[in-house]
Design a protein around this motif. Structure first.
Motif, PDB file in Angstrom:
ATOM      1  N   PRO A 238       0.823  -1.213   0.000  1.00 21.30           N
ATOM      2  CA  PRO A 238       0.000   0.000   0.000  1.00 21.30           C
ATOM      3  C   PRO A 238       0.860   1.267   0.000  1.00 21.30           C
ATOM      4  O   PRO A 238       0.347   2.348  -0.275  1.00 21.30           O
ATOM      5  N   GLU A 239       2.124   1.108   0.303  1.00 23.05           N
ATOM      6  CA  GLU A 239       2.962   2.300   0.342  1.00 23.05           C
ATOM      7  C   GLU A 239       3.427   2.711  -1.054  1.00 23.05           C
ATOM      8  O   GLU A 239       4.061   3.733  -1.222  1.00 23.05           O
ATOM      9  N   THR A 308       0.964  -1.142   6.869  1.00 22.81           N
ATOM     10  CA  THR A 308       1.970  -0.174   6.428  1.00 22.81           C
ATOM     11  C   THR A 308       2.879   0.166   7.576  1.00 22.81           C
ATOM     12  O   THR A 308       3.577   1.165   7.547  1.00 22.81           O
ATOM     13  N   SER A 309       2.853  -0.660   8.577  1.00 24.79           N
ATOM     14  CA  SER A 309       3.572  -0.280   9.788  1.00 24.79           C
ATOM     15  C   SER A 309       5.082  -0.312   9.609  1.00 24.79           C
ATOM     16  O   SER A 309       5.802   0.341  10.341  1.00 24.79           O
TER      17      SER A 309
ATOM     18  N   GLU B  51      -0.242   6.128  -8.318  1.00 19.34           N
ATOM     19  CA  GLU B  51       1.054   5.864  -7.723  1.00 19.34           C
ATOM     20  C   GLU B  51       1.256   6.785  -6.526  1.00 19.34           C
ATOM     21  O   GLU B  51       0.884   7.959  -6.556  1.00 19.34           O
ATOM     22  N   VAL B  52       1.801   6.234  -5.484  1.00 19.80           N
ATOM     23  CA  VAL B  52       2.013   7.033  -4.284  1.00 19.80           C
ATOM     24  C   VAL B  52       3.126   8.039  -4.549  1.00 19.80           C
ATOM     25  O   VAL B  52       4.156   7.699  -5.122  1.00 19.80           O
ATOM     26  N   GLY B  53       2.901   9.272  -4.139  1.00 18.03           N
ATOM     27  CA  GLY B  53       3.940  10.290  -4.262  1.00 18.03           C
ATOM     28  C   GLY B  53       3.764  11.197  -5.460  1.00 18.03           C
ATOM     29  O   GLY B  53       4.440  12.201  -5.590  1.00 18.03           O
ATOM     30  N   VAL B  54       2.849  10.841  -6.336  1.00 17.60           N
ATOM     31  CA  VAL B  54       2.598  11.700  -7.493  1.00 17.60           C
ATOM     32  C   VAL B  54       1.618  12.799  -7.088  1.00 17.60           C
ATOM     33  O   VAL B  54       0.658  12.539  -6.360  1.00 17.60           O
ATOM     34  N   ASP B  55       1.893  14.009  -7.521  1.00 17.34           N
ATOM     35  CA  ASP B  55       1.027  15.120  -7.133  1.00 17.34           C
ATOM     36  C   ASP B  55      -0.399  14.895  -7.630  1.00 17.34           C
ATOM     37  O   ASP B  55      -0.626  14.613  -8.793  1.00 17.34           O
TER      38      ASP B  55
END
Lengths: 977, 285
Positions: A238-239, A308-309, B51-55
């Motif tokens: 999930p990260e 996500t720990s 996607e994580v981190g994309v604005d």
């Protein structure tokens, strides 16, 4: 959608692998003796034919192995023949593992036309498993792309369909990147996504792969197969990626099983025993969101998902990799063996609530002592129960079904763990005062059975109070289910205690920190509580058998606590339970009571023995009161059932005892017999049947014939009718004179013989003194003298006292005698005597302010058939008159019958019908009731409708085996003689 | 940053109780912001992976508010803000605040006592903005830190406590009136009675009721309310004790029984939050 994973994963022992890697001949041997297949295939009865079949299949395989140049199918008959052989073998029994390598090589090498390859691929149905190595080599064929796109596609679909039959998957996982590259192909993309979905492990999820998938998503839009794969990626990491799927369940992957569907189900049926456990991996979309509810007001059991720990490690790739190799994600946990292998580095789900539906995690919870697990679950469950409770929260009644399901799940988990959740306990305490006793009834009652054992002060106010209120005001069935639940609660507590005893050595400080005395107190309080509510419930429900069954069921556990659960606690049922059971109309209840009394005896004997053996002061001893109570009940029981001394021998303060003069006035002949095993209303039916069998020609139903040897036959008859409890009771508690010498228990020092029954003394020292004194005085403890003295009553001084009650006995029985007048002591009439039109009724006398149920109520309610319900005050006694019409069948054994065909006869009808009736006459100085309410109506007490058993025709005195000469039928347990 | 704390004032907050957060770390707020941002983006365009981190068009910021606590053992409060970036000019700084939420714990040592170190106690959560965002942020927290959000309503009893406590607070002269709103039960039409008192009168009354300064008892609160009720009865012949107190609004703060609150005075911010923390703790325990 299901993520299927074979239980035969990489970590299984090697021998399994070997057993699968047999050669062709071994397969052939294995194939022969299968009776199922031989039945299906009539030709295989002929082993010769079978043999040739094998040969032709081997020839076919070797043909495909050796074939060099491309051959046309149409022209080549050899090829046609071999192809047909392979197809028929595959359909009939599946292909052996060794065949796959050869056939896949042929199919994917492009030697034949697509039609042949397709037919080959479609017939690749395993008999048992598919070796992983054959798949690896065929993937290498894909790389050189010798075969056409459609064959490649068919191969991928075949792999998906057969995924569960591949014996190992490690090498296949190593090819993950290769399969991933096939995503480029638009046609293959959906199937490749499916295959990747089956293959993906947490370590497969990489940022570059996510980016590639996101590119595809940008190019192709929202495709279900991409969504499924991406959501799996999100599930694992999930990260790195986030996706929310719409609430509707839909099919994410195209069906690829098509060509093999029938064959696969056939194999599954064949291998039913060893088929892997299919467990769906939740994508977080299975939650139904059919209704619009405010945020977070919907009951959702969280799906297990990665936590996500360990985000901190993400930055450092190396540590991340290290971490992955160390921890085992919960999503991959699908078999018990996996749990065992990874139990030390199992990564728990991000939301602990998901363990409730995950049996493996419940196993894990059971064996791990991690406080945070329980705490997380506790917080979540406590809040959820509180928010969803349909009777506490306004406007939530429509979600009752949902809440019910939730409570079911919680209860199942509790049963699994054999342990109650503290949040459930709190929930019950909070919500029971508001409970209507109806909503989610069975679920709430079941949760109640798992209330942890805790200090009593809480239980009393939080549980017993609200529960008692509901209990008294609810239906019979509710009462029964509450009693059932409380019985289970008691059993759970006792089991818990047993386990604690067993593990005492290794766990020194338990969280509950209960001392034995604390434990005994808590359990005792529960039993007393049940005793109280049972006695009252029996009154409320008119001693109905159904209820009595549940009550006695509870006491079946109670009476055995000492021996079965090793807890020094024995509590007798209250008189309000004992007497209704003793005078019950049903043999079931009576039998149950007999069994319970037998178990009480066994437990008390054992306790006594232990005390004597240990010769030291034990921390816990049964109080003398317990023994006394037991003895009192025993005297009453034996008096009723055996020695035909009903109404006389009972020394229990709330017992069944009547002044003899009063009894005489009932004009019932042989009232003493009324409750012996022949005349007892619960057993009279048996007596009747017995008479019919013993004297088929006699229609007079002369019960007094059952005596002497017939009495023994009758007893055997009763035993044979399934009255095992009665048998155990009589054999243990009554030793008959003829048997005394053989009685084992006769040797027991601690046991004290009594006349008519065997009794207990609790205090050994006192017992011995008593013994000596008794011997000196020659007066048995419950002999006639004592009985007479019990009848004495301070408010009726003129009732004849026992001429010479032993002086030293008087203080012992005096208090009881003066406190309670005994039932019927106030039986009164009008002084005017015979001419009285409105004789005073035969009434029950309650001690004033005693709300304890009157045990003999059922029997004596008969005497007040036509009175309005109400109360009279006589002296310091309350006369309670019930308005119930009694059951005529009950009247018979008591010697009562109706007047003028009706129970509620007026004074006139009394007169008209009362030719034979003599109104009750009162002894000169008896207590006079002062009626406050309506004038009394008439009452009749007539001789029994049944042929009254005359004294000379039967009765205990006439029974030879029962020691008539001594005026008693009971025998002694101890020093009989 | 005192400005951040000041952003709590003069806004209508919905109250929630939150069970302790598991494995939450105050040092990783930036990471949480990225994850929550991606989660919200994915929620908004259901079905598309992000996607994580994309604005994304919603920017998430996490900020610690260490000054918002009663005693040093308390966890520092945490402010979560969502602001929308205009899609026309992504570089421009005109971000518009669309939602904010604040986790806090003011003098919550009762709860802290028994909780292992893996858990972070921030039992009170205030949210301001569209409920859909509250739902997204809440579900993310629930999934990530295994906690549970629950609406926190204020009982009439607690409202009367607030009325009494806040009546005793000294405020400037031209402060707005103390207003109590009562709802009459069992009527076909809803009927509310508003009872406004001059804050100085309220303070004078409270001062006569309170025996020891700095200490309040239930008896004193009851007496205070009874005085107000009897005064009202003298004039209007209405027994307010038979109605239900639904809202208290003073110059300090205004609270509604449905679990919303408006904080008005920065001086009494921690005091009010302390009371609310207590209520939240009693709900989760």
């Amino acid at each position: 959608m299901q993520r299927k994973q074979s239980s035969k994963n990489s970590k299984q022992p090697l021998q399994v692998h070997h057993s699968n890697q047999t050669d062709l001949s071994a397969w052939r041997k294995g194939g022969k003796p299968d009776p199922e297949k031989s039945l299906q295939n009539p030709t295989s009865h002929n082993s010769q034919a079978n043999e040739s079949e094998q040969d032709s299949f081997e020839q076919a395989v070797s043909y495909f192995e050796k074939v060099q140049s491309p051959v046309s199918l149409r022209k080549n008959e050899v090829l046609q023949k071999h192809l047909a052989t392979v197809e028929s073998t595959a359909l009939e029994k599946g292909l052996p593992p060794e065949a796959f390598d050869v056939l896949l090589n042929v199919a994917l090498s492009g030697k034949f036309a697509d039609a042949v390859n397709t037919r080959l691929l479609k017939s690749l149905i395993p008999a048992s498993v598919i070796p992983e190595s054959s798949l690896v080599s065929s993937v290498s064929w894909l790389c050189v792309s010798k075969c056409s796109g459609s064959i490649q596609l068919l191969f991928i679909r075949w792999v998906i369909s057969m995924f569960d039959f591949i014996d190992h998957k490690d090498q296949l996982h190593a090819l993950y990147g290769f399969f991933f590259s096939f995503l480029q192909d638009e046609k293959m993309c959906p199937y490749v996504c499916h295959l990747l979905y089956l293959l993906t492990r947490r370590e497969s999820v990489k940022p570059f792969r996510i980016r590639k998938l996101l590119d595809l998503q940008a190019k192709m839009g929202m495709q279900p197969h991409l969504q499924a794969l991406l959501s799996l990626y999100k599930h694992f990491c999930p990260e790195l990626v986030s996706i929310t799927l719409s609430g509707r369940m839909k099919t994410y992957f195209k069906n690829s099983e098509g060509p093999w569907k029938a064959a696969i189900s056939a194999i599954r049926r064949r291998n039913q025993k060893k088929s892997p456990v299919f467990q769906p991996l939740l994508l977080g979309t299975t939650q139904h969101q059919s209704r619009k509810r405010k945020w977070n007001t919907q009951l959702i059991l969280p799906a297990s998902s990665a936590s996500t720990s360990n985000l901190a490690d993400v930055k450092d790739k190396n540590s991340d990799l290290y971490n992955i190799s160390k921890s085992f994600p919960v999503e991959q946990l699908q078999t018990f063996s996996q749990l065992l292998q990874n139990i030390h580095h199992l990564e728990l789900p991000s939301q602990m609530g998901s363990v409730l539906t995950h049996p493996l995690l419940l196993h894990y919870m059971n064996c791990i002592k991690d406080e945070s697990i329980y705490l997380r679950l506790h917080y979540w469950m406590g809040q959820t129960l509180q928010e969803e409770c349909t009777w506490c929260v306004v406007d939530s009644s429509q979600y009752e079904e949902e809440f019910k399901d939730f409570l079911e799940i919680v209860h199942k988990a509790e049963c699994f763990l054999q342990e109650g959740f503290s949040s459930c306990e709190e929930f019950l305490y909070r919500s029971l005062p508001f409970w209507d006793g109806f909503c989610c009834r069975s679920q709430v009652l079941r949760l109640m059975t798992w209330i942890p054992l805790s200090s009593f002060s809480e239980m009393k106010s939080y549980l017993y109070g609200p529960l008692a209120q509901l209990f008294f005001t609810s239906s019979l069935y509710f009462k029964c289910s509450v009693l059932e639940s409380l019985k289970e609660l008691l059993q759970n507590w006792l089991n818990w205690h047993m386990i604690e005893l067993g593990s005492e050595s290794d766990s020194q400080n338990h969280s509950l920190n209960t001392t034995l005395s604390g434990l005994v107190n808590v359990v005792a309080e529960l039993i007393h509580f049940v005793g109280r509510i049972s006695a009252i419930a029996l009154q409320l429900e008119n001693n109905v058998t159904f209820l009595l069954y549940f009550i006695l069921d509870f006491y079946e556990t109670v009476c055995d606590i000492y021996l079965r659960y090793n807890l020094p606690l024995l509590i007798m049922p209250p008189a309000g339970v004992f007497y209704p059971a003793l005078l019950s109309m049903d043999s079931v209840s009576l039998n149950q009571l007999c069994y319970i009394m037998y178990r009480y005896r066994t437990n008390l004997v054992a306790a006594k023995e232990n005390e004597m053996i240990k010769k030291k002061v034990l921390q816990f001893q049964f109080s003398s009161q317990t023994y006394q109570e037991y003895n009192q009940y025993l005297i009453a029981m034996v008096g009723c059932l055996w020695t035909s001394n009903a109404f006389q021998k009972d020394i229990h303060p709330e017992g069944l005892r009547l002044d003899e003069e009063v009894l005489k006035k009932t004009r019932v002949k042989d009232f003493k017999n009324s409750f012996n095993i022949v005349y007892h209303p619960a057993l009279m039916g048996y007596a009747l049947l017995f008479l019919q069998q013993a004297w088929p020609d006699d229609n007079t139903f002369n019960f007094s014939l059952i005596k002497g040897r017939k009495w023994n036959w009758y007893l055997e008859y009763l035993y044979a009718q399934g009255l095992k409890g009665l048998k155990l009771f009589i054999e243990s508690s009554i030793s008959r004179v003829s048997l005394v010498s053989q009685s084992k228990e006769g040797n027991m020092v601690s046991l004290r013989p009594e006349r008519g029954c065997s009794c207990w003394r609790c205090d050994r020292v006192a017992t011995q003194e008593e013994e000596e004194e008794e011997e000196a005085a020659g007066a048995p403890a419950c002999g006639p003298g004592t009985a007479t003295s019990l009848l004495n009553h301070r408010d009726s001084p003129d009732v004849a006292r026992s001429p010479e009650p032993p002086a030293r006995r008087a203080p012992k029985v005096g208090p009881a005698g003066s406190r309670f007048p005994g039932i019927g002591a106030g039986a009164v009439g009008r002084r005017e005597g015979a001419r009285c039109l409105r004789p005073c009724p035969f009434v029950a006398v309650y001690p004033e302010a005693a709300h304890a149920p009157w045990p003999g109520r059922k029997a004596f309610a008969l005497a007040l058939p036509n009175l309005a319900a109400g109360e009279l005050v006589v002296g310091n006694h309350v006369l309670v008159i019930t308005g119930k019409t009694p059951n005529p069948s009950l009247a018979a054994p008591l010697g009562l019958r109706q007047v003028g065909g009706r129970w509620n006869s007026s004074g006139q009808s009394w007169d008209s019908a009362g030719g034979t009736a003599a109104p009750l006459q009162i002894p000169g100085e008896s207590v006079q009731p002062r009626p406050r309410s309506a004038p009394h109506t008439a009452l009749s007490l007539l001789p029994a409708a049944m042929p009254a058993p005359a004294a000379e025709r039967g009765g205990p005195a006439a029974r030879p085996a029962v020691g008539a000469g001594r005026g008693t039928s009971g025998a002694r347990l101890g020093a009989a003689g | 940053d005192p400005q951040k704390a000041a952003s709590l004032l003069r806004k209508q907050w919905s109250l929630y109780s939150v069970t302790p957060l598991y494995k939450f770390s105050g040092a990783r707020l930036k990471e949480y912001a990225r994850l929550l941002g991606a989660f919200i983006a994915a929620e908004k365009q259901k079905g598309l992976a992000v996607e994580v981190g994309v604005d994304a068009d919603v920017k998430v910021t996490f900020a610690s508010l260490p000054e918002l606590r009663g005693d040093p053992q308390d966890q520092p409060a945490m402010l979560v803000q969502l602001s929308s970036r205009s899609s026309v000019s992504p570089k421009s700084s005109d971000e518009k605040l669309i939602w904010s939420g604040c986790f806090c714990c003011v003098s919550g040592e009762d709860l802290l006592e028994n909780v292992p170190e893996d858990f972070t106690c921030l039992p009170l959560f205030l949210a301001n903005g569209a409920e859909s965002y509250t739902a997204m942020v809440g579900s993310w927290f629930q999934k990530t830190f295994d906690c549970h959000f629950c609406r926190l309503s204020i009982s009439p009893l607690n409202l009367s406590w607030m009325a009494a406590m806040w009546a005793g607070c000294s405020v400037e002269k031209n402060a707005c009136a103390t207003e109590l709103v009562f709802s009459v039960p069992c009527l076909p039409q809803p009927l509310d009675i508003s009872y406004a008192i001059h804050p100085e009168d309220a303070k004078a009354l409270w001062d006569t009721v309170q025996k020891t300064p700095g200490e309040i008892t239930q008896e004193e609160v009851d007496l205070f309310m009874d005085c107000l009720y009897s005064h009202f009865h003298r004039h209007f012949k209405i027994h307010l004790s038979a109605t239900k107190l639904v809202k208290v609004s003073t110059a300090i703060a205004s609270a509604h029984c449905n679990g919303t609150i408006k904080l008005l005075q920065s001086r009494y911010l921690t005091g009010v939050l302390m009371l609310l923390t207590e209520l939240a703790i009693s709900q989760i325990q």
